[in-house]
Design an enzyme around this catalytic site. Structure first.
Site, short mmCIF file in Angstrom:
data_model
loop_
_atom_site.label_atom_id
_atom_site.label_comp_id
_atom_site.label_asym_id
_atom_site.label_seq_id
_atom_site.Cartn_x
_atom_site.Cartn_y
_atom_site.Cartn_z
N HIS A 253 0.84 -1.20 0.00
CA HIS A 253 0.00 0.00 0.00
C HIS A 253 0.87 1.25 0.00
O HIS A 253 2.01 1.24 0.48
CB HIS A 253 -0.93 0.01 1.22
CG HIS A 253 -0.21 0.05 2.52
ND1 HIS A 253 0.30 1.22 3.05
CD2 HIS A 253 0.12 -0.93 3.39
CE1 HIS A 253 0.91 0.96 4.19
NE2 HIS A 253 0.82 -0.34 4.42
N GLU B 295 -2.18 -7.13 7.45
CA GLU B 295 -0.84 -6.96 8.01
C GLU B 295 -0.67 -7.71 9.33
O GLU B 295 -1.65 -7.98 10.04
CB GLU B 295 -0.55 -5.46 8.19
CG GLU B 295 0.80 -5.11 8.81
CD GLU B 295 2.00 -5.55 7.98
OE1 GLU B 295 2.20 -6.77 7.80
OE2 GLU B 295 2.77 -4.68 7.54
#
Length: 196
Positions: A8, A89
Site C-alpha cells: 500500500h 498486516e
C-alpha cells in the site's frame, strides 16, 4: 504462475515510523501518488495481458484505496477486485501506534528481545503475531493462488513472501526494506522474486 505484489502507499504513520499493523490508517498524499504510479508501472508491464489477472487486496482501507487507484491508473474499473483476510498486516498488538524509540523508553527489555529474534517475537497484547505466525497465513494464501494475480498488501506480507518463495533467511526477510513505490514480481513456480 506470476504474482505482482504492491505494498500500500505511504500513510502518515509510515512517514513517522509508527508500527501500523492492523490499525486502519489512510493513505497520505504521497501514498496516493505512489499507488497511481504503481498502476501505471503495471499497465506498462502487462499491456493487453492484464485481463488474465485476478486482483486481490487486504481488506484494510489503505490497501483498498491503493488497489482502487492502481486499477484506475490501469484504465480498469476501480471497484472490481476482491479482498482476502489472509493478506491483512501482521498484528503488533499493544505496540500499534508507537515508534520503536518510544517503546525503547517504556519497555527496553521487550524491544531488545525483539531485536534478538525478530522473526519469532510476539509483541504484547491480544491477537499479536510474530512473522512466523504471519507466514502461515501468507503460505496458505500463496498455495490458493491459481491464476496470475495482482495483489495489494502490506510490508509484513511481502517479507513473508521473500522468506517462503525467495528462500531468504528469517533475519534477512524481517529486516528487508519494502518500498511503497515499487512492484514486486514473483514467479512462484521458479522461486524467483524481484522488484520492477
Amino acid at each position: 504462475m506470476l504474482i505482482y505484489m504492491v505494498r500500500h502507499g505511504q500513510t502518515d504513520w509510515n512517514a513517522e515510523g509508527r508500527l501500523q499493523g492492523q490499525k486502519d490508517i489512510p493513505l497520505n498524499a504521497n501514498g496516493r501518488r505512489q499507488a497511481t504510479e504503481n498502476g501505471r508501472r503495471l499497465a506498462e508491464e502487462l499491456g493487453d495481458t492484464v485481463s488474465a489477472f485476478d486482483f486481490v487486496a487486504s481488506p484494510l482501507g489503505r490497501t483498498r484505496e491503493t488497489m482502487e487507484r492502481l486499477r484506475a491508473a490501469m484504465g480498469l474499473d476501480p471497484t472490481t477486485y476482491r479482498t482476502d483476510t489472509r493478506l491483512v498486516e501482521l498484528s503488533f498488538g499493544d505496540w500499534e501506534g508507537s515508534t520503536i524509540p518510544e517503546l525503547q523508553r517504556v519497555t527496553p527489555d521487550r524491544v531488545e528481545a525483539r531485536a534478538l529474534s525478530k522473526w519469532d517475537f510476539i509483541p504484547p497484547g491480544r491477537d499479536a503475531e510474530s512473522y512466523e505466525i504471519l507466514s502461515w497465513r501468507v503460505g496458505a494464501w500463496l498455495t490458493s493462488v491459481d491464476r496470475p494475480t495482482i495483489c495489494v498488501s502490506h510490508g509484513g506480507i511481502v517479507r513473508s513472501v521473500f522468506r517462503l518463495i525467495g528462500g531468504w533467511s528469517e533475519d534477512e526477510a524481517c529486516d528487508m526494506n519494502v518500498p511503497q513505490d515499487r512492484v514486486l514480481k514473483i514467479d512462484r513456480d521458479e522461486g524467483a522474486v524481484g522488484w520492477l
